[in-house]
Design a protein around this motif. Sequence first.
Motif, mmCIF file in Angstrom:
data_model
loop_
_atom_site.group_PDB
_atom_site.id
_atom_site.type_symbol
_atom_site.label_atom_id
_atom_site.label_comp_id
_atom_site.label_asym_id
_atom_site.label_seq_id
_atom_site.Cartn_x
_atom_site.Cartn_y
_atom_site.Cartn_z
ATOM 1 N N GLY A 1 0.228 -5.666 -32.040
ATOM 2 C CA GLY A 1 1.228 -6.716 -31.904
ATOM 3 C C GLY A 1 2.417 -6.358 -31.045
ATOM 4 N N VAL A 2 2.511 -5.124 -30.564
ATOM 5 C CA VAL A 2 3.634 -4.728 -29.707
ATOM 6 C C VAL A 2 3.277 -5.063 -28.267
ATOM 7 N N PRO A 3 3.990 -6.017 -27.645
ATOM 8 C CA PRO A 3 3.601 -6.513 -26.310
ATOM 9 C C PRO A 3 4.068 -5.625 -25.167
ATOM 10 N N VAL A 4 3.651 -4.369 -25.178
ATOM 11 C CA VAL A 4 4.011 -3.442 -24.103
ATOM 12 C C VAL A 4 2.728 -2.972 -23.436
ATOM 13 N N PRO A 5 2.552 -3.231 -22.138
ATOM 14 C CA PRO A 5 1.317 -2.827 -21.464
ATOM 15 C C PRO A 5 1.186 -1.314 -21.377
ATOM 16 N N VAL A 6 -0.043 -0.837 -21.448
ATOM 17 C CA VAL A 6 -0.321 0.588 -21.276
ATOM 18 C C VAL A 6 -0.757 0.799 -19.833
ATOM 19 N N PRO A 7 0.036 1.527 -19.032
ATOM 20 C CA PRO A 7 -0.314 1.683 -17.615
ATOM 21 C C PRO A 7 -1.577 2.513 -17.429
ATOM 22 N N ARG A 8 -2.304 2.205 -16.373
ATOM 23 C CA ARG A 8 -3.479 2.988 -16.018
ATOM 24 C C ARG A 8 -3.063 4.356 -15.525
ATOM 25 N N LEU A 9 -3.966 5.310 -15.633
ATOM 26 C CA LEU A 9 -3.728 6.609 -15.036
ATOM 27 C C LEU A 9 -3.623 6.437 -13.518
ATOM 28 N N PRO A 10 -2.635 7.059 -12.894
ATOM 29 C CA PRO A 10 -2.428 6.858 -11.446
ATOM 30 C C PRO A 10 -3.377 7.664 -10.575
ATOM 31 N N VAL A 11 -4.641 7.702 -10.949
ATOM 32 C CA VAL A 11 -5.658 8.405 -10.154
ATOM 33 C C VAL A 11 -6.898 7.527 -10.066
ATOM 34 N N GLY A 12 -7.594 7.648 -8.982
ATOM 35 C CA GLY A 12 -8.859 6.926 -8.836
ATOM 36 C C GLY A 12 -8.730 5.426 -8.747
ATOM 37 N N LEU A 13 -7.583 4.922 -8.260
ATOM 38 C CA LEU A 13 -7.394 3.482 -8.129
ATOM 39 C C LEU A 13 -8.086 2.986 -6.864
ATOM 40 N N GLY A 14 -8.744 1.862 -6.953
ATOM 41 C CA GLY A 14 -9.472 1.315 -5.814
ATOM 42 C C GLY A 14 -8.608 0.467 -4.910
ATOM 43 N N THR A 15 -9.120 0.177 -3.720
ATOM 44 C CA THR A 15 -8.413 -0.653 -2.746
ATOM 45 C C THR A 15 -9.381 -1.623 -2.084
ATOM 46 N N LEU A 16 -8.806 -2.599 -1.390
ATOM 47 C CA LEU A 16 -9.615 -3.550 -0.625
ATOM 48 C C LEU A 16 -8.818 -4.028 0.581
ATOM 49 N N SER A 17 -9.479 -4.078 1.727
ATOM 50 C CA SER A 17 -8.890 -4.614 2.955
ATOM 51 C C SER A 17 -9.824 -5.686 3.511
ATOM 52 N N VAL A 18 -9.260 -6.802 3.909
ATOM 53 C CA VAL A 18 -10.058 -7.943 4.370
ATOM 54 C C VAL A 18 -9.343 -8.630 5.527
ATOM 55 N N GLU A 19 -10.115 -9.222 6.425
ATOM 56 C CA GLU A 19 -9.543 -10.096 7.437
ATOM 57 C C GLU A 19 -10.334 -11.402 7.456
ATOM 58 N N ALA A 20 -9.645 -12.486 7.781
ATOM 59 C CA ALA A 20 -10.308 -13.796 7.760
ATOM 60 C C ALA A 20 -9.590 -14.733 8.710
ATOM 61 N N GLU A 21 -10.298 -15.797 9.092
ATOM 62 C CA GLU A 21 -9.697 -16.802 9.962
ATOM 63 C C GLU A 21 -10.286 -18.171 9.666
ATOM 64 N N ALA A 22 -9.557 -19.173 10.096
ATOM 65 C CA ALA A 22 -10.024 -20.556 10.038
ATOM 66 C C ALA A 22 -10.036 -21.089 11.463
ATOM 67 N N ARG A 23 -11.192 -21.623 11.886
ATOM 68 C CA ARG A 23 -11.327 -22.185 13.233
ATOM 69 C C ARG A 23 -11.601 -23.675 13.140
ATOM 70 N N ASN B 1 -17.660 1.620 -9.897
ATOM 71 C CA ASN B 1 -17.222 1.893 -8.528
ATOM 72 C C ASN B 1 -16.520 0.697 -7.904
ATOM 73 N N ASP B 2 -17.083 -0.495 -8.148
ATOM 74 C CA ASP B 2 -16.561 -1.693 -7.512
ATOM 75 C C ASP B 2 -15.539 -2.431 -8.380
ATOM 76 N N GLY B 3 -15.067 -1.798 -9.438
ATOM 77 C CA GLY B 3 -14.180 -2.481 -10.381
ATOM 78 C C GLY B 3 -12.931 -3.062 -9.746
ATOM 79 N N ASP B 4 -12.172 -2.241 -9.034
ATOM 80 C CA ASP B 4 -10.932 -2.732 -8.432
ATOM 81 C C ASP B 4 -11.201 -3.643 -7.240
ATOM 82 N N ALA B 5 -12.177 -3.283 -6.420
ATOM 83 C CA ALA B 5 -12.501 -4.132 -5.263
ATOM 84 C C ALA B 5 -12.900 -5.529 -5.721
ATOM 85 N N TYR B 6 -13.624 -5.621 -6.817
ATOM 86 C CA TYR B 6 -14.045 -6.908 -7.374
ATOM 87 C C TYR B 6 -12.830 -7.757 -7.759
ATOM 88 N N ASP B 7 -11.890 -7.165 -8.485
ATOM 89 C CA ASP B 7 -10.705 -7.919 -8.900
ATOM 90 C C ASP B 7 -9.808 -8.264 -7.716
#
Length: 303
Positions: free
Chosen positions: A152-174, A200-206
Amino acid sequence: MGLPATMRLAPLKSTALISLALATVGCATAPLERAGSLKNYDRLADANGLVTRAQIKANKKELLEAKTIRIEPTAFPPRPDIALDENERKLVANVISREMCLRLSERFQIVGPREEADLTVKATVTHATATNATASAASQAASIAKSVALPGVPVPVPRLPVGLGTLSVEAEARDFAGFQKAAMVWARGANSVSNARMANDGDAYDLASEFGADFAKLVSTGESPFGGVPSLASLPSVSSVPAKLGGAPKYAACEQYGRFPGLKGFVGAGLGLPPGWTDKGADEARPDAPQPEIASVEQQASR
């Protein structure tokens, strides 16, 4: 007698501020890459958000005049420095297309792949860093332990600051003649308050959903999607909630990307399950629907 409204809201405000602060620290850095899939990169302007790096441009007048739009399957070509297999890349790419289809449905009529449209959008994943599943499992264990020790205590538990995923994307509308009307180069990394998925794809998915929402807003409004609290700015409209919960999309053309996993997806995210356990992506689409593209490096270079 109940507590004053200001006192009742205080814990919620404190939780929001803590979450916002955590989102700005312990964040993985994603490269802002240009892969050459866009028609051009002229006049792209920096438009960074709180946790997102981006370059954008948009012809607002012509975007607002458009009524119909076609969404091409997102490409996620293999690269030796991206530790995601074909199925993982396929799922991440499909999330982008599906999220764009949902968000753009709020403003445009979505047409099928063989129909004429005022605009055509296409995204390409340019880079991704895999999530460290072991670190995610440890973060999940810490979160569960907190829930047991301090219910019931509304304080988030931060993730360990290691192994965090990333994503880079480019897009356009023509437009129908092939002229670029909007473009975005986007990069974002997971942070301390991101879902800790044991895959493996956990962070990229989100993060794929976040990109889909950002680019759809750029195309729909002709304005930068960045500003304000990210978790609030990225919420879908009320009309999109049924589809987000696994219902039929507003337009049949979106069925080619499968339906959202709905409640099972939310539960799976909360438990840190691999995305593929609850989301089958385009594999659940109609048999006659075109599947998301996983282009090769050679195919990308020839475009």
